[in-house]
Design a protein around this motif. Sequence first.
Motif, PDB file in Angstrom:
ATOM      1  N   MET A   1      47.345  22.619  50.490  1.00  0.00           N
ATOM      2  CA  MET A   1      46.051  23.186  50.874  1.00  0.00           C
ATOM      3  C   MET A   1      45.597  24.228  49.855  1.00  0.00           C
ATOM      4  O   MET A   1      44.424  24.293  49.507  1.00  0.00           O
ATOM      5  CB  MET A   1      46.126  23.808  52.271  1.00  0.00           C
ATOM      6  N   GLU A   2      46.524  25.027  49.362  1.00  0.00           N
ATOM      7  CA  GLU A   2      46.201  26.049  48.368  1.00  0.00           C
ATOM      8  C   GLU A   2      45.703  25.394  47.085  1.00  0.00           C
ATOM      9  O   GLU A   2      44.704  25.820  46.500  1.00  0.00           O
ATOM     10  CB  GLU A   2      47.455  26.887  48.093  1.00  0.00           C
ATOM     11  N   ASN A   3      46.383  24.349  46.641  1.00  0.00           N
ATOM     12  CA  ASN A   3      45.976  23.648  45.425  1.00  0.00           C
ATOM     13  C   ASN A   3      44.629  22.964  45.589  1.00  0.00           C
ATOM     14  O   ASN A   3      43.839  22.904  44.651  1.00  0.00           O
ATOM     15  CB  ASN A   3      47.036  22.618  45.021  1.00  0.00           C
ATOM     16  N   MET A   4      44.365  22.460  46.769  1.00  0.00           N
ATOM     17  CA  MET A   4      43.081  21.790  46.999  1.00  0.00           C
ATOM     18  C   MET A   4      41.926  22.772  46.923  1.00  0.00           C
ATOM     19  O   MET A   4      40.832  22.414  46.497  1.00  0.00           O
ATOM     20  CB  MET A   4      43.087  21.086  48.355  1.00  0.00           C
ATOM     21  N   THR A   5      42.147  24.007  47.330  1.00  0.00           N
ATOM     22  CA  THR A   5      41.055  24.969  47.328  1.00  0.00           C
ATOM     23  C   THR A   5      40.917  25.658  45.976  1.00  0.00           C
ATOM     24  O   THR A   5      39.814  26.000  45.576  1.00  0.00           O
ATOM     25  CB  THR A   5      41.247  26.032  48.426  1.00  0.00           C
ATOM     26  N   LYS A   6      42.028  25.864  45.251  1.00  0.00           N
ATOM     27  CA  LYS A   6      41.986  26.577  43.977  1.00  0.00           C
ATOM     28  C   LYS A   6      41.561  25.703  42.812  1.00  0.00           C
ATOM     29  O   LYS A   6      40.660  26.041  42.066  1.00  0.00           O
ATOM     30  CB  LYS A   6      43.376  27.153  43.638  1.00  0.00           C
ATOM     31  N   ALA A   7      42.256  24.598  42.658  1.00  0.00           N
ATOM     32  CA  ALA A   7      42.125  23.808  41.438  1.00  0.00           C
ATOM     33  C   ALA A   7      41.105  22.687  41.548  1.00  0.00           C
ATOM     34  O   ALA A   7      41.044  21.835  40.683  1.00  0.00           O
ATOM     35  CB  ALA A   7      43.489  23.220  41.080  1.00  0.00           C
ATOM     36  N   ASN A   8      40.299  22.676  42.560  1.00  0.00           N
ATOM     37  CA  ASN A   8      39.365  21.581  42.756  1.00  0.00           C
ATOM     38  C   ASN A   8      38.054  21.873  42.029  1.00  0.00           C
ATOM     39  O   ASN A   8      37.302  22.755  42.428  1.00  0.00           O
ATOM     40  CB  ASN A   8      39.115  21.370  44.247  1.00  0.00           C
ATOM     41  N   PRO A   9      37.737  21.103  40.983  1.00  0.00           N
ATOM     42  CA  PRO A   9      36.484  21.340  40.257  1.00  0.00           C
ATOM     43  C   PRO A   9      35.251  20.974  41.085  1.00  0.00           C
ATOM     44  O   PRO A   9      34.147  21.362  40.753  1.00  0.00           O
ATOM     45  CB  PRO A   9      36.598  20.427  39.032  1.00  0.00           C
ATOM     46  N   LEU A  10      35.435  20.252  42.162  1.00  0.00           N
ATOM     47  CA  LEU A  10      34.310  19.856  43.000  1.00  0.00           C
ATOM     48  C   LEU A  10      34.001  20.880  44.087  1.00  0.00           C
ATOM     49  O   LEU A  10      33.113  20.662  44.910  1.00  0.00           O
ATOM     50  CB  LEU A  10      34.610  18.501  43.663  1.00  0.00           C
ATOM     51  N   ALA A  11      34.740  21.984  44.109  1.00  0.00           N
ATOM     52  CA  ALA A  11      34.612  22.963  45.191  1.00  0.00           C
ATOM     53  C   ALA A  11      33.190  23.507  45.331  1.00  0.00           C
ATOM     54  O   ALA A  11      32.779  23.883  46.424  1.00  0.00           O
ATOM     55  CB  ALA A  11      35.591  24.104  44.978  1.00  0.00           C
ATOM     56  N   GLY A  12      32.422  23.530  44.251  1.00  0.00           N
ATOM     57  CA  GLY A  12      31.067  24.068  44.318  1.00  0.00           C
ATOM     58  C   GLY A  12      30.029  23.085  44.819  1.00  0.00           C
ATOM     59  O   GLY A  12      28.879  23.455  45.055  1.00  0.00           O
ATOM     60  N   MET A  13      30.408  21.840  44.993  1.00  0.00           N
ATOM     61  CA  MET A  13      29.444  20.826  45.432  1.00  0.00           C
ATOM     62  C   MET A  13      29.060  21.046  46.890  1.00  0.00           C
ATOM     63  O   MET A  13      29.870  21.483  47.699  1.00  0.00           O
ATOM     64  CB  MET A  13      30.042  19.422  45.279  1.00  0.00           C
ATOM     65  N   PRO A  14      27.819  20.701  47.238  1.00  0.00           N
ATOM     66  CA  PRO A  14      27.395  20.821  48.637  1.00  0.00           C
ATOM     67  C   PRO A  14      28.275  19.955  49.542  1.00  0.00           C
ATOM     68  O   PRO A  14      28.602  18.827  49.210  1.00  0.00           O
ATOM     69  CB  PRO A  14      25.951  20.298  48.622  1.00  0.00           C
ATOM     70  N   GLY A  15      28.652  20.511  50.659  1.00  0.00           N
ATOM     71  CA  GLY A  15      29.458  19.779  51.626  1.00  0.00           C
ATOM     72  C   GLY A  15      30.954  19.898  51.422  1.00  0.00           C
ATOM     73  O   GLY A  15      31.729  19.505  52.284  1.00  0.00           O
ATOM     74  N   MET A  16      31.383  20.430  50.289  1.00  0.00           N
ATOM     75  CA  MET A  16      32.822  20.519  50.020  1.00  0.00           C
ATOM     76  C   MET A  16      33.497  21.541  50.936  1.00  0.00           C
ATOM     77  O   MET A  16      34.647  21.345  51.321  1.00  0.00           O
ATOM     78  CB  MET A  16      33.098  20.856  48.549  1.00  0.00           C
ATOM     79  N   GLU A  17      32.801  22.604  51.279  1.00  0.00           N
ATOM     80  CA  GLU A  17      33.389  23.603  52.169  1.00  0.00           C
ATOM     81  C   GLU A  17      33.659  22.998  53.547  1.00  0.00           C
ATOM     82  O   GLU A  17      34.707  23.224  54.138  1.00  0.00           O
ATOM     83  CB  GLU A  17      32.474  24.823  52.288  1.00  0.00           C
ATOM     84  N   ALA A  18      32.736  22.198  54.026  1.00  0.00           N
ATOM     85  CA  ALA A  18      32.930  21.527  55.317  1.00  0.00           C
ATOM     86  C   ALA A  18      34.092  20.541  55.232  1.00  0.00           C
ATOM     87  O   ALA A  18      34.895  20.432  56.162  1.00  0.00           O
ATOM     88  CB  ALA A  18      31.655  20.802  55.732  1.00  0.00           C
ATOM     89  N   MET A  19      34.198  19.828  54.110  1.00  0.00           N
ATOM     90  CA  MET A  19      35.295  18.884  53.938  1.00  0.00           C
ATOM     91  C   MET A  19      36.633  19.626  53.899  1.00  0.00           C
ATOM     92  O   MET A  19      37.622  19.182  54.485  1.00  0.00           O
ATOM     93  CB  MET A  19      35.099  18.079  52.656  1.00  0.00           C
ATOM     94  N   ARG A  20      36.679  20.761  53.209  1.00  0.00           N
ATOM     95  CA  ARG A  20      37.905  21.553  53.136  1.00  0.00           C
ATOM     96  C   ARG A  20      38.304  22.017  54.533  1.00  0.00           C
ATOM     97  O   ARG A  20      39.472  21.959  54.912  1.00  0.00           O
ATOM     98  CB  ARG A  20      37.731  22.758  52.207  1.00  0.00           C
ATOM     99  N   ALA A  21      37.332  22.447  55.323  1.00  0.00           N
ATOM    100  CA  ALA A  21      37.615  22.885  56.688  1.00  0.00           C
ATOM    101  C   ALA A  21      38.170  21.735  57.522  1.00  0.00           C
ATOM    102  O   ALA A  21      39.100  21.920  58.309  1.00  0.00           O
ATOM    103  CB  ALA A  21      36.354  23.462  57.334  1.00  0.00           C
ATOM    104  N   GLN A  22      37.614  20.532  57.323  1.00  0.00           N
ATOM    105  CA  GLN A  22      38.123  19.357  58.040  1.00  0.00           C
ATOM    106  C   GLN A  22      39.553  19.046  57.616  1.00  0.00           C
ATOM    107  O   GLN A  22      40.393  18.699  58.444  1.00  0.00           O
ATOM    108  CB  GLN A  22      37.243  18.142  57.788  1.00  0.00           C
TER     109      GLN A  22
END
Length: 188
Positions: free
Chosen positions: A112-133
């Motif tokens: 989970m830590e790696n998915m939130t830190k190293a994800n270059p797509l983190a700034g895309m719309p909807g990614m925060e909701a996907m991370r929460a899911q």
Amino acid sequence: MADTDKPLLIKRYASRRLYNTETSDYVTLEDIAEFIRDGREVQIIDLKSGDDLTRQYLLQIIAEHESRGENVLPINVLNDLVRSYTNHATSMVPEFLQSSFEMLREGQSKMMENMTKANPLAGMPGMEAMRAQQEAFMKAMTSGLGAMGSAPEAEMDDGETRDAGDDNLDDIKKQLADLQDKLSKLGK
């Protein structure tokens, strides 16, 4: 505010009702399961005798979830647990299960830590909701596990065994890579 470092003390009265000493109200087994899913340790004490009933109630919670079809423990794992009570391996089983679940929790936390830190797509719309899911999914995967069971072993073609959890992790990684690929194509 309750001290969450100390176990939540639940007292069982002679009527078998369970009493939360922090909130001064009665609770159900499902309430206790929710406390545990939220990361809280609980201790259940018989008010009259002072006996610690925690293990008994935790096993009851697991049995109720399993009986409702929320199967986390495969039959072969349940069989192995029953066998462990009747042979000399009993002394090794608790330590093995505990270390297995510690490794599982650490691996999931790192993932989970790696998915939130190293994800270059983190700034895309909807990614925060996907991370929460994804976080909710990971929490749901581990919520029923507690301190019981382990990932089943799968037999390989050459007769050796490997942890079936490795297959699950590989499947999750593949699904995540496919999803990231689709998202990158959408962004173009």
